[in-house]
Design an enzyme around this catalytic site. Structure first.
Site, short mmCIF file in Angstrom:
data_model
loop_
_atom_site.label_atom_id
_atom_site.label_comp_id
_atom_site.label_asym_id
_atom_site.label_seq_id
_atom_site.Cartn_x
_atom_site.Cartn_y
_atom_site.Cartn_z
N GLU A 285 96.49 151.21 111.13
CA GLU A 285 95.59 151.38 112.83
C GLU A 285 97.40 151.50 113.72
O GLU A 285 97.88 152.16 113.73
CB GLU A 285 96.14 149.47 113.34
CG GLU A 285 96.02 149.04 114.83
CD GLU A 285 96.05 147.71 115.20
OE1 GLU A 285 95.65 147.49 116.50
OE2 GLU A 285 96.59 147.06 114.51
N GLY B 141 92.25 154.73 119.52
CA GLY B 141 91.90 154.14 120.73
C GLY B 141 92.20 153.22 121.92
O GLY B 141 93.86 153.14 121.58
N ASN B 142 92.26 152.97 123.16
CA ASN B 142 93.46 152.89 123.55
C ASN B 142 93.47 151.07 123.69
O ASN B 142 92.91 150.12 123.06
CB ASN B 142 92.16 152.55 125.49
CG ASN B 142 93.76 153.36 126.63
OD1 ASN B 142 94.80 152.43 126.65
ND2 ASN B 142 92.36 153.63 127.79
N SER C 198 90.88 148.45 123.20
CA SER C 198 89.43 148.75 121.94
C SER C 198 89.09 148.24 121.13
O SER C 198 87.69 147.94 121.04
CB SER C 198 89.62 150.36 122.32
OG SER C 198 90.33 150.52 120.97
N GLY C 199 89.60 147.63 120.30
CA GLY C 199 88.85 146.37 119.26
C GLY C 199 89.69 147.23 118.33
O GLY C 199 88.65 147.34 116.95
N LYS C 200 90.32 147.58 117.99
CA LYS C 200 91.21 148.43 116.15
C LYS C 200 91.69 147.16 115.62
O LYS C 200 90.70 147.97 114.58
CB LYS C 200 92.23 149.39 116.57
CG LYS C 200 92.15 150.26 117.76
CD LYS C 200 93.55 150.61 117.83
CE LYS C 200 94.83 150.50 118.64
NZ LYS C 200 94.29 149.68 119.72
N1 DCP Z 1 101.48 150.79 122.67
C1 DCP Z 1 102.37 151.12 123.64
N2 DCP Z 1 103.04 152.96 122.72
C2 DCP Z 1 102.73 153.03 121.61
C3 DCP Z 1 101.50 152.01 120.92
C4 DCP Z 1 101.40 151.00 122.05
O1 DCP Z 1 103.11 151.23 124.14
N3 DCP Z 1 102.60 154.15 120.99
C5 DCP Z 1 102.41 149.11 123.43
C6 DCP Z 1 100.20 149.43 124.10
C7 DCP Z 1 99.79 147.43 124.11
C8 DCP Z 1 100.53 147.32 123.04
O2 DCP Z 1 101.30 148.09 122.50
O3 DCP Z 1 100.28 146.84 125.17
C9 DCP Z 1 99.86 147.55 121.61
O4 DCP Z 1 98.75 148.72 121.71
P1 DCP Z 1 97.24 148.69 120.51
O5 DCP Z 1 96.64 149.29 121.75
O6 DCP Z 1 98.47 149.90 119.45
O7 DCP Z 1 97.02 147.96 120.18
P2 DCP Z 1 95.65 146.40 120.50
O8 DCP Z 1 96.19 145.07 119.70
O9 DCP Z 1 95.65 146.58 122.54
O10 DCP Z 1 94.73 147.21 120.11
P3 DCP Z 1 93.54 146.63 119.74
O11 DCP Z 1 92.77 145.55 121.02
O12 DCP Z 1 92.01 147.47 120.10
O13 DCP Z 1 92.83 146.03 118.41
#
Ligand code: DCP
Length: 229
Positions: free
Chosen positions: A103, A27-28, A31-33
């Site tokens: 994740e 998920g973007n 998104s709540g992972k």
């Molecule tokens: N990111 C990136 N390239 C990737 C994976 C992640 O640039 N291949 C970056 C995007 C975010 C940070 O790393 O700035 C963390 O990304 P995620 O979306 O994977 O994790 P979140 O913490 O945002 O997830 P959520 O809020 O869904 O729990």
């Protein structure tokens, strides 16, 4: 003579019979992972592997995540090369519980983030090619199988708001268009099948508030954990 591998057994590294039911949460950004992972971490039969964001923020004192957002043309490839290595560690990590919940994955890095950076001119063709060759070598020869993808599908406008609210310092300058482009790539990969899909996809609408999301997680427990509990 067999070469001694420090951390991974040969059986784990080679493509072989799967011992575990492996689920990746996709998920973007925002998104709540992490919320989903935290919810399922309370089950004894589930082992949760969180994305190594803290490693990306501190590689021997360097904050690669910050460098990537501040100067993507210079740092995107270096950052994604490190992401690829640390994600591979998660795929190869041996776990005890019957369900392994990860994740993200090597796949979303490749088909969403790297694709976006390359298309947006932040990675050169040479950098993209080197990245893709590594990706190909890894996915062809190592055991990075997954059994299910849970996709937390979210409106990028909602994500933009959430990202501002949680205020992770590196992410404050992310433009709305960046989230929109990443959303389109997640959709292209996970629902429109524009790129290879390594497993079936369970799509959850993740626009709702926390209490509704927890209810959804409960409703889908048996789908997500393959009725192993
Ligand atoms: N990111 C990136 N390239 C990737 C994976 C992640 O640039 N291949 C970056 C995007 C975010 C940070 O790393 O700035 C963390 O990304 P995620 O979306 O994977 O994790 P979140 O913490 O945002 O997830 P959520 O809020 O869904 O729990």
């Amino acid at each position: 003579t067999r070469i001694e591998l420090p951390k991974y057994s040969l059986e784990m590294l080679e493509k072989g019979p799967k011992a575990k039911f492996t689920v990746c949460v996709e998920g973007n950004i925002g998104s709540g992972k992490s919320t989903l992972l935290e919810h399922f971490s309370k089950f004894d039969d589930v082992e949760v592997l969180q994305e190594p964001v803290e490693k990306w923020r501190d590689v021997r004192g360097c904050n690669l995540l910050d460098l990537m957002y501040k100067d993507p043309c210079r740092w995107a490839h270096t950052f994604q090369a490190y992401v690829q290595m640390t994600m591979l560690e998660l795929h190869l990590q041996s776990t005890q519980a019957p369900v392994k919940l990860i994740e993200r994955s090597l796949y979303s890095a490749r088909y969403c983030f790297v694709e976006n950076l390359y298309k947006g001119g932040k990675m050169s063709s040479a950098e993209y090619s080197v990245y893709c060759e590594w990706y190909k070598m890894i996915t062809q020869h190592l055991n990075v199988n997954i059994d299910l993808i849970v996709y937390l599908k979210t409106d990028p406008k909602k994500l933009y708001k959430r990202i501002k609210e949680r205020s992770r310092s590196e992410e404050q300058a992310i433009p709305f268009q960046y989230l929109e482009a990443l959303h389109n790539l997640h959709e292209g990969w996970l629902t429109e099948k524009k790129y290879p899909l390594p497993a079936p996809v369970l799509v959850l609408d993740a626009n709702d508030n926390l209490s509704t999301m927890y209810k959804k997680f409960e409703e889908h427990t048996s789908d997500i954990l393959c009725q192993k509990l």
